[in-house]
Motif scaffolding. Structure first.
Motif, PDB file in Angstrom:
ATOM      1  N   ALA A  41     -12.260  -4.324  47.745  1.00 19.03           N
ATOM      2  CA  ALA A  41     -11.037  -3.595  47.380  1.00 19.03           C
ATOM      3  C   ALA A  41      -9.844  -4.499  47.673  1.00 19.03           C
ATOM      4  O   ALA A  41      -9.963  -5.476  48.420  1.00 19.03           O
ATOM      5  CB  ALA A  41     -10.909  -2.301  48.181  1.00 19.03           C
ATOM      6  N   VAL A  42      -8.709  -4.183  47.072  1.00 18.15           N
ATOM      7  CA  VAL A  42      -7.485  -4.943  47.334  1.00 18.15           C
ATOM      8  C   VAL A  42      -6.429  -3.964  47.834  1.00 18.15           C
ATOM      9  O   VAL A  42      -5.726  -3.330  47.046  1.00 18.15           O
ATOM     10  CB  VAL A  42      -6.983  -5.681  46.066  1.00 18.15           C
ATOM     11  N   ILE A  43      -6.386  -3.793  49.136  1.00 15.98           N
ATOM     12  CA  ILE A  43      -5.466  -2.819  49.736  1.00 15.98           C
ATOM     13  C   ILE A  43      -4.666  -3.507  50.840  1.00 15.98           C
ATOM     14  O   ILE A  43      -5.232  -4.200  51.688  1.00 15.98           O
ATOM     15  CB  ILE A  43      -6.246  -1.597  50.275  1.00 15.98           C
ATOM     16  N   TYR A  44      -3.347  -3.334  50.776  1.00 14.38           N
ATOM     17  CA  TYR A  44      -2.449  -3.982  51.728  1.00 14.38           C
ATOM     18  C   TYR A  44      -1.574  -2.964  52.440  1.00 14.38           C
ATOM     19  O   TYR A  44      -1.261  -1.911  51.883  1.00 14.38           O
ATOM     20  CB  TYR A  44      -1.503  -4.932  50.989  1.00 14.38           C
ATOM     21  N   ASN A  76      -1.252   0.695  50.316  1.00 14.95           N
ATOM     22  CA  ASN A  76      -1.709   1.021  48.969  1.00 14.95           C
ATOM     23  C   ASN A  76      -2.400  -0.161  48.305  1.00 14.95           C
ATOM     24  O   ASN A  76      -2.333  -1.291  48.787  1.00 14.95           O
ATOM     25  CB  ASN A  76      -0.590   1.631  48.111  1.00 14.95           C
ATOM     26  N   GLY A  77      -3.126   0.168  47.226  1.00 13.56           N
ATOM     27  CA  GLY A  77      -3.859  -0.875  46.536  1.00 13.56           C
ATOM     28  C   GLY A  77      -4.795  -0.288  45.504  1.00 13.56           C
ATOM     29  O   GLY A  77      -4.631   0.857  45.078  1.00 13.56           O
ATOM     30  N   VAL A  78      -5.763  -1.109  45.114  1.00 15.17           N
ATOM     31  CA  VAL A  78      -6.666  -0.718  44.038  1.00 15.17           C
ATOM     32  C   VAL A  78      -8.119  -0.807  44.511  1.00 15.17           C
ATOM     33  O   VAL A  78      -8.495  -1.751  45.209  1.00 15.17           O
ATOM     34  CB  VAL A  78      -6.411  -1.585  42.771  1.00 15.17           C
ATOM     35  N   TYR A  79      -8.909   0.220  44.148  1.00 14.73           N
ATOM     36  CA  TYR A  79     -10.339   0.246  44.476  1.00 14.73           C
ATOM     37  C   TYR A  79     -11.086   0.847  43.296  1.00 14.73           C
ATOM     38  O   TYR A  79     -10.796   1.989  42.897  1.00 14.73           O
ATOM     39  CB  TYR A  79     -10.576   1.081  45.738  1.00 14.73           C
ATOM     40  N   TYR A  83      -5.978   3.925  41.830  1.00 16.08           N
ATOM     41  CA  TYR A  83      -4.821   3.706  42.683  1.00 16.08           C
ATOM     42  C   TYR A  83      -5.053   4.478  43.982  1.00 16.08           C
ATOM     43  O   TYR A  83      -5.324   5.679  43.960  1.00 16.08           O
ATOM     44  CB  TYR A  83      -3.544   4.216  42.009  1.00 16.08           C
ATOM     45  N   VAL A  84      -4.948   3.777  45.101  1.00 16.83           N
ATOM     46  CA  VAL A  84      -5.221   4.372  46.411  1.00 16.83           C
ATOM     47  C   VAL A  84      -3.995   4.200  47.305  1.00 16.83           C
ATOM     48  O   VAL A  84      -3.423   3.107  47.364  1.00 16.83           O
ATOM     49  CB  VAL A  84      -6.433   3.668  47.073  1.00 16.83           C
ATOM     50  N   GLU A  85      -3.591   5.261  47.965  1.00 15.88           N
ATOM     51  CA  GLU A  85      -2.473   5.146  48.918  1.00 15.88           C
ATOM     52  C   GLU A  85      -2.741   6.039  50.119  1.00 15.88           C
ATOM     53  O   GLU A  85      -3.189   7.176  49.970  1.00 15.88           O
ATOM     54  CB  GLU A  85      -1.161   5.547  48.227  1.00 15.88           C
ATOM     55  N   PHE A  86      -2.493   5.501  51.296  1.00 15.39           N
ATOM     56  CA  PHE A  86      -2.730   6.322  52.484  1.00 15.39           C
ATOM     57  C   PHE A  86      -1.805   5.950  53.629  1.00 15.39           C
ATOM     58  O   PHE A  86      -1.149   4.912  53.615  1.00 15.39           O
ATOM     59  CB  PHE A  86      -4.200   6.254  52.929  1.00 15.39           C
TER      60      PHE A  86
ATOM     61  N   MET B 113      -6.833  -7.584  38.980  1.00 19.08           N
ATOM     62  CA  MET B 113      -7.378  -7.367  37.639  1.00 19.08           C
ATOM     63  C   MET B 113      -8.887  -7.152  37.712  1.00 19.08           C
ATOM     64  O   MET B 113      -9.442  -6.308  37.016  1.00 19.08           O
ATOM     65  CB  MET B 113      -7.041  -8.554  36.741  1.00 19.08           C
ATOM     66  N   LYS B 114      -9.540  -7.926  38.560  1.00 19.89           N
ATOM     67  CA  LYS B 114     -10.987  -7.803  38.718  1.00 19.89           C
ATOM     68  C   LYS B 114     -11.383  -6.404  39.197  1.00 19.89           C
ATOM     69  O   LYS B 114     -12.450  -5.887  38.844  1.00 19.89           O
ATOM     70  CB  LYS B 114     -11.457  -8.857  39.733  1.00 19.89           C
ATOM     71  N   HIS B 115     -10.523  -5.791  39.991  1.00 23.20           N
ATOM     72  CA  HIS B 115     -10.815  -4.459  40.518  1.00 23.20           C
ATOM     73  C   HIS B 115     -10.265  -3.340  39.626  1.00 23.20           C
ATOM     74  O   HIS B 115     -10.202  -2.190  40.044  1.00 23.20           O
ATOM     75  CB  HIS B 115     -10.280  -4.326  41.945  1.00 23.20           C
ATOM     76  N   GLY B 116      -9.846  -3.696  38.409  1.00 21.92           N
ATOM     77  CA  GLY B 116      -9.463  -2.662  37.451  1.00 21.92           C
ATOM     78  C   GLY B 116      -7.991  -2.294  37.462  1.00 21.92           C
ATOM     79  O   GLY B 116      -7.589  -1.324  36.823  1.00 21.92           O
TER      80      GLY B 116
END
Lengths: 182, 182
Positions: A41-44, A76-79, A83-86, B113-116
């Motif tokens: 995942a890409v979450i920062y 937040n980030g992408v999984y 779109y994910v935010e917490f 992009m890879k994660h959509g």
């Protein structure tokens, strides 16, 4: 906050209540770094909003600034295309006080959910960690006037998440559960 | 940066090259506020990352801090369930220099992009504004060693976006086109 790898990975001091906020933040940072490193995942964490008043341009130095209150959640980030935010919340009580969630943050949470984003709170309570999905949060605050969410509600409606000092708060399987149930 | 509404909406000074970066940021802020107010999308500028060195806790005042270089792009949020992230780039040349996009930002773009997630650059060039989709950006940098993207490439591969001082850079229809073509 960012320990060098070798220090971080052997760091196993038990949680002390005094700096628990920082501890939880560390545990989430470790997890997020692991998710990026392993292509999960890409979450920062978003940078803390700071209002700059004075700047010494010759030294590229900010000399007067103030912390501002955030209007969104901290992470937040992408999984899997979502779109994910917490936000991370920790409490040393047997309940989660609601006064540290601002009204404009609650409005933001509702807005993000309406647009198809995933919202949750990551709550450290009684030395356990839970994902409380956005809809369960709203179900609670819309059904009563209490100023805190009791542990029992979080335990029943939340998704328990394992944590340790090696992997941090490993919330991604909990997030999968949240997505499936949504 | 945040004009009161009545001032902002009558603000129609033509773009000057000197503070064009700020102008583009303003135009995007106006658009993002409009999208939130009209329930179209929830997209925010991330706070600028600042490293705090000294703090006067008695006054809640930061007395020494430095700007840090961001490792992600400046704007992100959710639109129709999609994770969206972009950066604003302006140039007064007939090309977009690539040296102001850091390598770790490029890695981040590829990862998202890879994660959509949806990635693009919002480019102000020759008084025109374009969405350059992430895949077009990578097609360019992967196919040659040039240190800048020429206007012609941006015009051909990008999606033109209207802007004015009332609605800002109204990029949402361009984003719809990007999503359809993806």
């Amino acid at each position: 906050m960012n320990y060098p790898n070798n220090i971080r990975k052997t760091y196993n001091k038990p949680i002390s209540y005094g700096n628990r906020g920082m501890e939880l933040e560390n545990l989430i940072n470790i997890a997020n770094e692991t998710y990026i490193d392993n292509d999960i995942a890409v979450i920062y964490k978003k940078p803390t909003p700071i209002g700059v008043v004075k700047c010494d341009y010759s030294k590229n130095k900010i000399t007067e600034a103030y912390y501002k209150s955030p209007s969104t959640l901290d992470y937040n980030g992408v999984y899997k295309g979502y779109y994910v935010e917490f936000d991370a919340k920790n409490t040393n009580k047997s309940y989660l006080p609601l006064n540290n969630i601002a009204n404009h943050q609650i409005e933001h949470m509702a807005r993000v959910m309406k647009h198809g984003g995933i919202i949750f709170l990551l709550i450290m309570i009684n030395n356990e960690c839970y994902i409380l999905p956005g809809n369960k949060f709203f179900e609670f605050i819309n059904s009563n006037d209490r100023k805190s969410i009791p542990y029992e509600y979080i335990k029943e409606q939340g998704i328990m998440v394992p944590y340790n000092y090696l992997k941090g708060v490993d919330y991604i399987k909990g997030l999968d559960t949240l997505i499936k149930e949504n």
